[in-house]
Design a protein around this motif. Structure first.
Motif, PDB file in Angstrom:
ATOM      1  N   ARG A   1      -6.790  -3.182  -0.303  1.00 60.11           N
ATOM      2  CA  ARG A   1      -6.912  -2.364   1.075  1.00 60.11           C
ATOM      3  C   ARG A   1      -7.040  -0.896   0.709  1.00 60.11           C
ATOM      4  O   ARG A   1      -7.526  -0.245   1.457  1.00 60.11           O
ATOM      5  CB  ARG A   1      -5.598  -2.943   1.623  1.00 60.11           C
ATOM      6  N   GLY A   2      -6.452  -0.399  -0.444  1.00 58.58           N
ATOM      7  CA  GLY A   2      -6.618   0.829  -0.790  1.00 58.58           C
ATOM      8  C   GLY A   2      -5.838   1.095  -2.146  1.00 58.58           C
ATOM      9  O   GLY A   2      -5.130   0.483  -2.728  1.00 58.58           O
TER      10      GLY A   2
ATOM     11  N   GLN B   1      -2.666  -1.430  -2.681  1.00 57.09           N
ATOM     12  CA  GLN B   1      -2.234  -2.178  -1.826  1.00 57.09           C
ATOM     13  C   GLN B   1      -3.269  -3.539  -1.635  1.00 57.09           C
ATOM     14  O   GLN B   1      -4.466  -3.217  -1.153  1.00 57.09           O
ATOM     15  CB  GLN B   1      -2.179  -1.253  -0.586  1.00 57.09           C
TER      16      GLN B   1
ATOM     17  N   TYR C   1     -10.603   3.910  -0.804  1.00 54.43           N
ATOM     18  CA  TYR C   1     -10.760   2.750  -0.065  1.00 54.43           C
ATOM     19  C   TYR C   1     -11.783   1.870  -0.464  1.00 54.43           C
ATOM     20  O   TYR C   1     -11.566   0.792  -0.389  1.00 54.43           O
ATOM     21  CB  TYR C   1     -11.052   2.844   1.530  1.00 54.43           C
TER      22      TYR C   1
END
Lengths: 109, 112
Positions: A31-32, A91, A51
């Motif tokens: 996600r990041g 993440q 990202y």
């Protein structure tokens, strides 16, 4: 299992000597990717979020880049005040953060 | 100023005692986290919460407990069941979703 590794473990540079820190990751779904700076005895300070592969972010002497498997933090003409531990984190889709062990940077005057 | 406040900065505990570390945030973040940091290791997740009155165990939850009665507060209790509690404890918060987490200044716990 999601994992983050960072290299080198420690890096000593002369003031003005540019270099790069590496963050390699395996994650089920990214996600990041985040970079933090941590001074001794303090909490991590947020630097960048990336990202997607190909993305780049810059802040003063720091530039972060991202590929599908790793991220680099480039430090251009570092100064002694850039000395710190730099942490990388990813993440996942569970929205949890997985941190690497950090790179301890020392910039000598 | 918005931010995350951890207290105390230093804490000493006798063996067999429970201690509670405080974490308060005024960023209006839904998600809050507790991490443990040991020398040479990355941050390890103890507990996290994405909504009031709900929390989940992280990778090293044994010997720890938390509560989330208010959005702003996420206290961590280190119980006597935690065999090696001496460490640097970090609290963080974030907006639920793909955003960065912001950290407090940490609490250094020492067992004496």
């Amino acid at each position: 299992e999601d994992q983050v590794t960072q290299s080198p473990e420690a890096l000593r540079l002369q003031e003005g000597e540019s270099s790069s820190l590496n963050c390699s990751y395996t994650v089920s779904g990214l996600r990041g990717l985040f970079w933090y700076r941590q001074d001794p005895g303090k909490g991590p300070e947020f630097l960048f979020t990336l990202y997607s592969a190909g993305e780049e972010k810059e802040k003063e002497r720091l530039k972060a880049t991202l590929t599908k498997k790793e991220s680099f933090l480039h430090i251009t003409a570092p100064k002694p005040e850039d000395s710190a531990t730099y942490l990388c984190a990813v993440q996942n889709y569970g929205q949890n953060f997985v941190f690497g062990p950090g790179t301890r940077l020392s910039v000598l005057p | 100023d918005g931010g995350i406040t951890q207290s105390p900065k230093y804490l000493f505990r006798k063996e067999g005692q429970n201690v509670t570390l405080s974490c308060e945030q005024n960023l209006n973040h839904d998600a809050m986290y507790w991490y443990r940091q040991d020398p040479g290791q990355g941050l390890r997740l103890i507990y996290y919460s994405q909504i009031v009155n709900d929390f989940q165990k992280g990778d090293i939850a044994e010997g720890y407990s938390v509560s989330r009665e208010k959005k702003e507060s996420f206290p961590l209790t280190v119980t006597s069941a935690q065999k090696n509690p001496t460490a640097f404890y970090l609290c963080a918060s974030s907006i639920v979703g793909t955003t960065e987490a912001f950290f407090g200044q940490g609490t250094r716990l020492t067992v004496v």
